[in-house]
Every structure is written in C-alpha cells, then in structure tokens.
Design a protein around this motif. Sequence first.
Motif, PDB file in Angstrom:
ATOM      1  N   LEU A 236       0.392  -0.950  -0.372  1.00  0.00           N
ATOM      2  CA  LEU A 236       0.581  -0.291  -0.198  1.00  0.00           C
ATOM      3  C   LEU A 236       0.849   1.516  -0.042  1.00  0.00           C
ATOM      4  O   LEU A 236       2.023   1.193   0.253  1.00  0.00           O
ATOM      5  N   PRO A 237       0.438   2.826  -1.301  1.00  0.00           N
ATOM      6  CA  PRO A 237       1.032   3.555  -0.858  1.00  0.00           C
ATOM      7  C   PRO A 237       1.492   4.296   0.182  1.00  0.00           C
ATOM      8  O   PRO A 237       0.071   3.803   1.174  1.00  0.00           O
ATOM      9  N   GLU A 238       2.998   4.683   0.702  1.00  0.00           N
ATOM     10  CA  GLU A 238       2.745   5.058   2.482  1.00  0.00           C
ATOM     11  C   GLU A 238       2.192   6.872   2.286  1.00  0.00           C
ATOM     12  O   GLU A 238       2.173   7.000   1.170  1.00  0.00           O
TER      13      GLU A 238
ATOM     14  N   LEU B  99     -12.548  -0.026   1.165  1.00  0.00           N
ATOM     15  CA  LEU B  99     -12.386  -1.480  -0.022  1.00  0.00           C
ATOM     16  C   LEU B  99     -11.297  -1.848  -0.540  1.00  0.00           C
ATOM     17  O   LEU B  99     -10.406  -2.490  -0.984  1.00  0.00           O
ATOM     18  N   LEU B 100      -9.728  -0.200  -0.393  1.00  0.00           N
ATOM     19  CA  LEU B 100      -8.529  -0.370  -1.130  1.00  0.00           C
ATOM     20  C   LEU B 100      -7.695  -0.706  -0.212  1.00  0.00           C
ATOM     21  O   LEU B 100      -6.790  -2.022  -0.333  1.00  0.00           O
ATOM     22  N   GLY B 101      -8.553  -1.688   1.065  1.00  0.00           N
ATOM     23  CA  GLY B 101      -7.420  -2.113   2.313  1.00  0.00           C
ATOM     24  C   GLY B 101      -6.536  -1.200   2.888  1.00  0.00           C
ATOM     25  O   GLY B 101      -5.439  -1.643   3.452  1.00  0.00           O
ATOM     26  N   TYR B 102      -7.132  -0.275   2.660  1.00  0.00           N
ATOM     27  CA  TYR B 102      -5.715   0.761   3.677  1.00  0.00           C
ATOM     28  C   TYR B 102      -6.612   0.398   4.911  1.00  0.00           C
ATOM     29  O   TYR B 102      -7.695   0.914   5.672  1.00  0.00           O
TER      30      TYR B 102
ATOM     31  N   LEU C  84       1.802   8.101  21.879  1.00  0.00           N
ATOM     32  CA  LEU C  84       2.448   6.938  21.072  1.00  0.00           C
ATOM     33  C   LEU C  84       2.305   6.393  20.374  1.00  0.00           C
ATOM     34  O   LEU C  84       1.337   5.519  20.934  1.00  0.00           O
ATOM     35  N   SER C  85       2.291   6.653  18.956  1.00  0.00           N
ATOM     36  CA  SER C  85       1.572   4.584  18.225  1.00  0.00           C
ATOM     37  C   SER C  85       2.129   5.134  16.320  1.00  0.00           C
ATOM     38  O   SER C  85       2.874   6.092  16.319  1.00  0.00           O
ATOM     39  N   PHE C  86       2.277   3.610  16.195  1.00  0.00           N
ATOM     40  CA  PHE C  86       2.851   3.465  14.809  1.00  0.00           C
ATOM     41  C   PHE C  86       1.954   2.906  13.813  1.00  0.00           C
ATOM     42  O   PHE C  86       1.527   1.723  14.026  1.00  0.00           O
ATOM     43  N   PRO C  87       1.265   3.842  12.969  1.00  0.00           N
ATOM     44  CA  PRO C  87       1.034   3.510  11.944  1.00  0.00           C
ATOM     45  C   PRO C  87       0.773   2.384  10.847  1.00  0.00           C
ATOM     46  O   PRO C  87      -0.018   1.885  10.275  1.00  0.00           O
ATOM     47  N   SER C  88       2.091   2.163  11.045  1.00  0.00           N
ATOM     48  CA  SER C  88       2.726   1.339   9.546  1.00  0.00           C
ATOM     49  C   SER C  88       4.245   1.234  10.653  1.00  0.00           C
ATOM     50  O   SER C  88       4.365   1.745  11.410  1.00  0.00           O
ATOM     51  N   GLU C  89       5.110   0.214   9.581  1.00  0.00           N
ATOM     52  CA  GLU C  89       6.160  -0.248   9.814  1.00  0.00           C
ATOM     53  C   GLU C  89       7.603   1.190   9.600  1.00  0.00           C
ATOM     54  O   GLU C  89       7.953   0.893   9.563  1.00  0.00           O
ATOM     55  N   LYS C  90       6.837   2.143   8.627  1.00  0.00           N
ATOM     56  CA  LYS C  90       7.231   2.855   8.315  1.00  0.00           C
ATOM     57  C   LYS C  90       7.540   4.319   8.604  1.00  0.00           C
ATOM     58  O   LYS C  90       7.672   5.679   8.282  1.00  0.00           O
ATOM     59  N   MET C  91       5.747   4.132   9.601  1.00  0.00           N
ATOM     60  CA  MET C  91       5.741   5.824  10.631  1.00  0.00           C
ATOM     61  C   MET C  91       5.851   5.690  11.832  1.00  0.00           C
ATOM     62  O   MET C  91       5.044   4.312  12.393  1.00  0.00           O
ATOM     63  N   PHE C  92       5.589   6.639  12.376  1.00  0.00           N
ATOM     64  CA  PHE C  92       6.200   6.789  14.231  1.00  0.00           C
ATOM     65  C   PHE C  92       5.097   8.571  14.491  1.00  0.00           C
ATOM     66  O   PHE C  92       5.786   9.101  13.430  1.00  0.00           O
ATOM     67  N   CYS C  93       4.151   8.429  15.012  1.00  0.00           N
ATOM     68  CA  CYS C  93       3.935   9.516  15.481  1.00  0.00           C
ATOM     69  C   CYS C  93       3.761   9.904  16.903  1.00  0.00           C
ATOM     70  O   CYS C  93       3.643   8.431  17.956  1.00  0.00           O
ATOM     71  N   ALA C  94       3.878  10.912  17.455  1.00  0.00           N
ATOM     72  CA  ALA C  94       3.688  10.877  18.567  1.00  0.00           C
ATOM     73  C   ALA C  94       2.878  13.108  18.964  1.00  0.00           C
ATOM     74  O   ALA C  94       3.563  13.343  18.193  1.00  0.00           O
ATOM     75  N   SER C  95       1.991  12.582  19.899  1.00  0.00           N
ATOM     76  CA  SER C  95       1.175  14.365  20.379  1.00  0.00           C
ATOM     77  C   SER C  95       0.931  13.956  21.638  1.00  0.00           C
ATOM     78  O   SER C  95       1.012  12.973  22.133  1.00  0.00           O
TER      79      SER C  95
END
Length: 315
Positions: free
Chosen positions: A33-35, A138-141, A157-168
């Motif tokens: 899936l596109p990041e 439907l696209l599987g996101y 803190l959250s890791f929505p994918s293995e390529k991204m990390f969020c903190a707030s």
Amino acid sequence: MKKNKISVLTGIFLFSVVTLFFMASCKSTPAPLPEVDPLSVLEEDSSIYAYVPVQNHKKLTKDVIYATVSGVTEKDAERIVEHVESLYAGLGTVKDRSRLQIVACGSIPQIAVNAVFKKKNGWEKTEYDAATTEENTLLGYPNKFSFYTRLDTDFELSFPSEKMFCASRAVMPLLDRYSLRQKLSETPYSDWIKQETEDILFYITKPGQYLRSMIGMNVNGCDAVFGKVIAEKDDNYSLEFYVHLSNEKAMRFFVSALSLSFGMMGGTVEQVDSLTVKMSGVEFSENKIIELFTRDPITGKHYKVVDDTIVEEKR
C-alpha cells in the motif's frame, strides 16, 4: 529394482521442486500500500513546522525524544533513532501554544515496538478505530491502530505502519489523517519543508511572538520566517533564515532592527528583495533547538494578513 525406485523418487522430488518454484514465481504478490506523506499527517494550523534528516543529526534527535517523552529512557531513544530516517514536527497554534506533533519515518519493525513499549515498562496500550471512508476500506487501507500512554507523561505514541511513528499529546487526530490518506496541501510551508537537504529546516507561519523574542519589541508587517539550522561541531549549529514581509514599507525597520539584534552575535543581515530579509552566520546551540520542543506556552501575539491588513489573532 532398488536403483529404479530411487530414480523414481528422485524424479518425483525434482518435479515437485520445479513445480513449487514455478508456482511461486507465478504467484502474484500484493503490491504494498502506498505510504502517506508524513507532512500531511500533521494538522495544518501549526505555528512552526520543522524537518530533521535524522541520520545526519542522530544525537540531536535522540536528545529531543528523550527530553520530550518522559518514560522513554535515553537507551530507548537511541534505539528508536537507529530506525528513523526523517522527522517532521508541528509546534504551537493560536489557541494552544504548547501543542507539539511529531511524525517520523523509517523502518520501525513491530518487534522493536514490542521490546520498548511494554506494560512492565509502564506503557498502556489502547486500540483506536480511526476515521475512514468506504473507498479506503475497499482498497484495504488500515484504520485500526494502537497507541501507547503512560501515567507520568501526557504524550501519546503510535506506530500506524512499520514506516511511520507519531507522537502528540493527542495522537488520534494524526491517526485520523493517516487513515483518511490525507493529501499534502500545497502551501508555502510544505514547499519549504519538503526540500531534500542534510540541514534542519523550519517554517514559522505565525511569526509575531518569535520576532518579538528576537528583536525585543512587538512587531508587525511580517507574515513568515523560514530557514535552516546548519550543523557545525561540538553540538553547535549556525542559523540561516529569511524574514518575509507583508508590506514593503516595513523593510527599513526590519533591516535596522535585525542588524542591531544579530550584528552583536556576529550575524549578517542583507536585503534579498523588496519583501525579504536574510540573516546568516548566527550561532545556535543544541539546547536552543530542544527548547523549541519543550518550551512552555508562549504568551505573545500572533498576526495574520487579511487583504493586505495585519490582524491580530485572538486566542
């Protein structure tokens, strides 16, 4: 007969291997899936946007993470940095001067997340169903995420994918934007921040109180400050930035005021065009950068330009 039996078994084995290889080579692998663009995950009303190419500034990034997220040890921060390539941040709004949002990109395997953010280390895991659309489903996101909290910090803190990390302090709006596959808006700050560079970039969309801290007085006539922080040595940096004016008549004042403020610091002030002043050669310490991420709410004024008129924004 025994030899023939072995030959038959060998033939069956070779046939099986060739068949499996052929099936594997023909099997279609789902396209990844596109990041999501990391800058688009940040909300669009921040006073400052910043970009840090982490692998060029490992120690600084480690120190920022360690200083901003209590409960993460210095060793944990080092482990996180090794997996991060770039970091984007949005700081402050008109209504909430202390808001800090961070989105980092890299290779962050789930095993590393599980090793650091464990319950025995004081972290609580919460599941969240983010906002989504029927088309994205439907696209599987993905729209189901986890985020981590601690009693001794107000950061999530959250890791929505293995390529991204969020903190707030409130990470769910970032997860909503990620889930909705938010497109990056074309804005002056996004054009500046998305440059390819080894330097730290920043763009101040609400420059009123920051200029006041630089010059020592309330000012107007400026609608943006943007620039870069260039690494020198021994945790020291030099600052190069531009002040963009909303009124040509303010040029003389800004050149004079900035020359007075930065001239004593060894900086150079020059007029680039009728609306832009450039400052360069100003020393800037790592501690000053960390203070941007850990500062208390600022009580100064924000300004915006409406139809060539400067208007003070109310809290």
